[in-house]
Design an enzyme around this catalytic site. Structure first.
Site: not given
Ligand code: UGA
Length: 442
Positions: A260, A271
């Protein structure tokens, strides 16, 4: 209920979350009925067909339907007789607000109530603002005394949803304060998740508020991590540094981790964007808005990356009106056909709105993109999109785009300029093939 035996389960809401959850529970051996108000979706699911693209889902649906473990219906009375009922409906962003729209979860609970019996366990899976579970628990208890609510957030990633659901990296139970109710809810959940628990999946047992917060905290952390590296990309662009190398270097620190930390056009989907906004909105309501004030900045950094991609394209085109630009990718990430808040689709729409002649493509998401933005031109293949293009923008890192042969691609375009919005191409080989290459922050 004895440990390890099949449980009768209803799952309300058969979208990206519920359909996968229903199929996974059937795979684990439970008897599942999936319920939704959308007749078309239910008709497909009932035939064992996936209404959206998700690797492995079709197989698992088909097996479930064939073995009779998995059924689907629009008739909520099919929930009668189930011991556990999952609430898995969407909580999208409210129109004109940052907050979450809770109308679907309240409607789902109300539709379920007539079929609940004392002893049934209702389990919330949807992502909700903290405090929602308490409200739903009161609603359920006053209608059906003896029915209990638990909160069991889901952490699946689209593209890996089946795998993540069958092999979660943790399970969280948010249980009622009453000890007997908590025990009953825990016993039901333990039985449902007997298999992952037996294989060592960590279990965190807590209260409603913590379980609700775990979910939004996790997504907020992930969004912050991405925006952090994108902020470093902005600085790298100014000083001529390479954010990819920077991410590799800091990612080797185990406390930071490399996952990430991919800079690019930023995060999207159903989301992360709406969850950080809803969290900020809920924190404001609670009088602790400042505690998550940084999430506004996380959102702003994220949206600036889309502008940056557009700016790179326009700068390269010069007089950009009616110039043909190939946009590779529409889904918010690879292995998905989901275009909700997709940075890729947003870039395509923005360029089109500025008068650029956009030709967009995606291996899975064209139909969804076309439904939302019929004004765009779509090409079935990357080759077709590239043909005659004055610039190429890669905004969803599908494997086939990453593997594209730069020599071959060079022969298709009118002007060899590539903007790698996901930093996923090998810059050196594209440059060697005669391309002008731009990455994000490198
Ligand atoms: C996210 C979370 O990762 C899941 O744990 C969570 O269960 C899920 O939301 C949810 O709340 O339902 P998902 O939306 O499927 O999952 O997608 P992610 O893999 O988190 O990616 C989100 C976005 O971030 C994508 O647009 C992706 O391209 C982008 N991203 C990801 C980056 O820009 N950089 C990265 O390094 C990683």
């Amino acid at each position: 209920m004895s440990q390890g035996s099949a449980v009768r389960v209803s799952v309300i809401g058969c979208g990206y979350l519920g359909a996968v959850h229903a199929a996974a529970l059937a795979t684990l051996g439970h008897e599942v009925v999936g319920l939704d108000v959308d007749q078309d979706k239910i008709a497909l699911l009932a035939q064992g067909e996936a209404p959206f693209f998700e690797p492995g889902l079709a197989e698992s649906l088909r097996t479930g339907v064939q073995t009779g473990k998995l059924r689907f219906s629009t008739d909520f009375s099919a929930a009668r007789g189930c011991q556990v009922h999952f609430l898995a409906v969407g909580t999208p962003q409210l129109r004109g607000s940052q907050a979450a729209d809770l109308s679907f979860i309240h409607a789902a609970t109300e539709s379920l109530i007539p079929y609940l019996r004392p002893g049934d366990v209702v389990v919330g899976k949807s992502t909700v603002p903290v405090g929602t579970a308490r409200e739903l628990a009161d609603k359920i208890a006053s209608a059906v005394p003896g029915a209990v609510l638990a909160w069991n957030p889901e952490f699946l990633r689209e593209g890996f949803a089946v795998e993540d659901t069958l092999h979660p990296d943790r399970i969280v139970y948010g249980l009622p304060a009453d000890e007997d109710e908590a025990e009953a809810a825990k016993a039901a959940l333990d039985q449902l998740y007997a298999e992952p628990l037996a294989s060592g999946c960590p279990l965190i047992v807590t209260d409603y508020q913590t379980a609700e917060l775990v979910k939004v905290a996790a997504n907020s952390f992930l969004a912050t991590k991405i925006s952090f590296i994108n902020a470093m990309a902005e600085i790298s662009e100014v000083v001529g540094a390479d954010v990819t190398k920077l991410a590799d270097a800091i990612g080797h620190d185990q406390r930071i981790g490399r996952k990430f930390l991919n800079a690019g056009v930023g995060f999207g989907g159903g989301c992360l964007p709406k969850d950080i906004r809803a969290f900020q909105a809920r924190a404001d309501e609670l009088g602790v808005g400042r505690s998550v004030g940084f999430l506004n900045e996380v959102d702003a950094i994220n949206l600036r990356r889309r502008e940056r991609v557009v700016e790179l394209v326009l700068t390269n085109l010069g007089d950009y009106q009616r110039k043909r630009v190939a946009v590779l990718g529409l889904a918010f990430k690879p292995e998905s056909d989901d275009v909700r808040d997709s940075p890729a689709l947003d870039v395509a729409v923005r360029l089109h709105g500025l008068g650029v002649d956009v030709v967009a493509t995606d291996p899975q998401a064209i139909a969804n993109a076309r439904r939302l933005h019929p004004q765009l031109d779509f090409a079935a293949t990357a080759e077709e999109a590239l043909s005659g293009a004055e610039a190429v923008v890669l905004v969803t890192e599908w494997q086939q785009y990453q593997k594209f042969d730069p020599q071959l691609a060079r022969g298709l375009v009118a002007n060899p300029v590539v903007i790698d919005g996901r930093n996923c191409l090998d810059a050196a080989s594209w440059r060697a093939a005669g391309w002008t290459y731009f990455g994000m922050g490198r």
